[in-house]
Scaffold this motif. Structure first.
Motif, PDB file in Angstrom:
ATOM      1  N   VAL A  68       0.834  -1.204   0.000  1.00  0.00           N
ATOM      2  CA  VAL A  68       0.000   0.000   0.000  1.00  0.00           C
ATOM      3  C   VAL A  68       0.866   1.251   0.000  1.00  0.00           C
ATOM      4  O   VAL A  68       0.636   2.178  -0.791  1.00  0.00           O
ATOM      5  N   SER A  69       1.866   1.288   0.860  1.00  0.00           N
ATOM      6  CA  SER A  69       2.735   2.464   0.946  1.00  0.00           C
ATOM      7  C   SER A  69       3.494   2.692  -0.357  1.00  0.00           C
ATOM      8  O   SER A  69       3.649   3.834  -0.798  1.00  0.00           O
TER       9      SER A  69
ATOM     10  N   ASN B 163       1.162   4.136  -2.880  1.00  0.00           N
ATOM     11  CA  ASN B 163       0.882   5.538  -2.567  1.00  0.00           C
ATOM     12  C   ASN B 163       2.129   6.414  -2.690  1.00  0.00           C
ATOM     13  O   ASN B 163       2.075   7.609  -2.403  1.00  0.00           O
TER      14      ASN B 163
ATOM     15  N   GLY C 129      -5.735   0.486  -1.587  1.00  0.00           N
ATOM     16  CA  GLY C 129      -4.858   1.655  -1.522  1.00  0.00           C
ATOM     17  C   GLY C 129      -5.181   2.697  -2.572  1.00  0.00           C
ATOM     18  O   GLY C 129      -5.009   3.891  -2.352  1.00  0.00           O
ATOM     19  N   GLN C 130      -5.677   2.252  -3.710  1.00  0.00           N
ATOM     20  CA  GLN C 130      -6.044   3.174  -4.788  1.00  0.00           C
ATOM     21  C   GLN C 130      -7.437   3.737  -4.554  1.00  0.00           C
ATOM     22  O   GLN C 130      -7.679   4.928  -4.703  1.00  0.00           O
TER      23      GLN C 130
ATOM     24  N   CYS D 238      -3.155   3.868   4.163  1.00  0.00           N
ATOM     25  CA  CYS D 238      -3.487   5.063   3.364  1.00  0.00           C
ATOM     26  C   CYS D 238      -3.507   6.281   4.277  1.00  0.00           C
ATOM     27  O   CYS D 238      -2.981   7.339   3.924  1.00  0.00           O
TER      28      CYS D 238
ATOM     29  N   ASN E 157       0.140   7.069   5.134  1.00  0.00           N
ATOM     30  CA  ASN E 157       0.845   7.630   3.979  1.00  0.00           C
ATOM     31  C   ASN E 157       0.455   9.079   3.758  1.00  0.00           C
ATOM     32  O   ASN E 157       1.308   9.937   3.503  1.00  0.00           O
ATOM     33  N   ARG E 158      -0.813   9.374   3.850  1.00  0.00           N
ATOM     34  CA  ARG E 158      -1.279  10.735   3.631  1.00  0.00           C
ATOM     35  C   ARG E 158      -0.899  11.656   4.790  1.00  0.00           C
ATOM     36  O   ARG E 158      -0.616  12.843   4.597  1.00  0.00           O
TER      37      ARG E 158
END
Length: 186
Positions: free
Chosen positions: A53-54, A57, A107-108, A142, A145-146
């Protein structure tokens, strides 16, 4: 340069979690449950979910940190690198390929997870709880990451920092160190 004033000796997520401990605690608790709590997925497999996921992203800090943790848990460096490059040719089980694909889709956008992706995972032996936890881990990363990139946290000065961080994640989990992080000051 971070957008807010965080402790300079704490790059990435650690500085943000220390900045606001009261909001950090429930995030840490959830992460500890999902990545280190009882599960039919190994800790290494769960770190691979965080890594995929990371990486998707494009969060450099989280990708590098969780790749290092996965490598340490798996005892080798090929698998985490492989899942970032191509899940379908990675040296993991069919069940993990299906779960990592679900993680990548989540993740998307959660809406990209299809009946076909879920059926593939179930056909490969994934349980409902494994599918649930995969999606929740993906959603949680997510957020991470954000959080890290949205506040432009600093990257470590040395790549060796990620080895120290991986050791901390593997051996102490995602809880705050009882002594804090002043020992990391240079």
């Amino acid at each position: 340069m971070p957008f807010i004033n965080v402790e300079a000796h704490l790059p990435g997520i650690t500085g943000l979690l220390e900045y606001r401990k009261e909001s950090a605690q429930p995030i840490r608790d959830l992460t500890q449950i999902l990545l280190r709590g009882p599960s039919s997925l190994t800790e290494g497999e769960r770190e691979l979910i965080a890594t995929v996921v990371s990486s998707g992203n494009q969060c450099k800090f989280c990708t590098t940190a969780h790749t290092a943790a996965a490598d340490l848990l798996l005892g080798e460096t090929k698998t985490a690198q492989s899942v970032k490059e191509d899940i379908e040719t990675a040296p993991v089980s069919e069940k993990m390929k299906a779960l990592l694909t679900i993680a990548k889709l989540t993740g998307q956008s959660g809406k990209l997870v299809s009946d076909t992706a879920i059926e593939r995972a179930k056909s490969a032996g994934a349980t409902d709880i494994e599918i649930h936890d995969t999606v929740l881990i993906a959603g949680l990363f997510c957020l991470y990451n954000r959080y890290v990139d949205g506040l432009s946290t600093a990257l470590p000065d040395s790549p060796a920092y990620y080895d120290v961080l991986a050791d901390r994640l593997v051996n102490h989990g995602y809880t705050r160190l009882p002594q804090g992080y002043d020992h990391l000051k240079k």
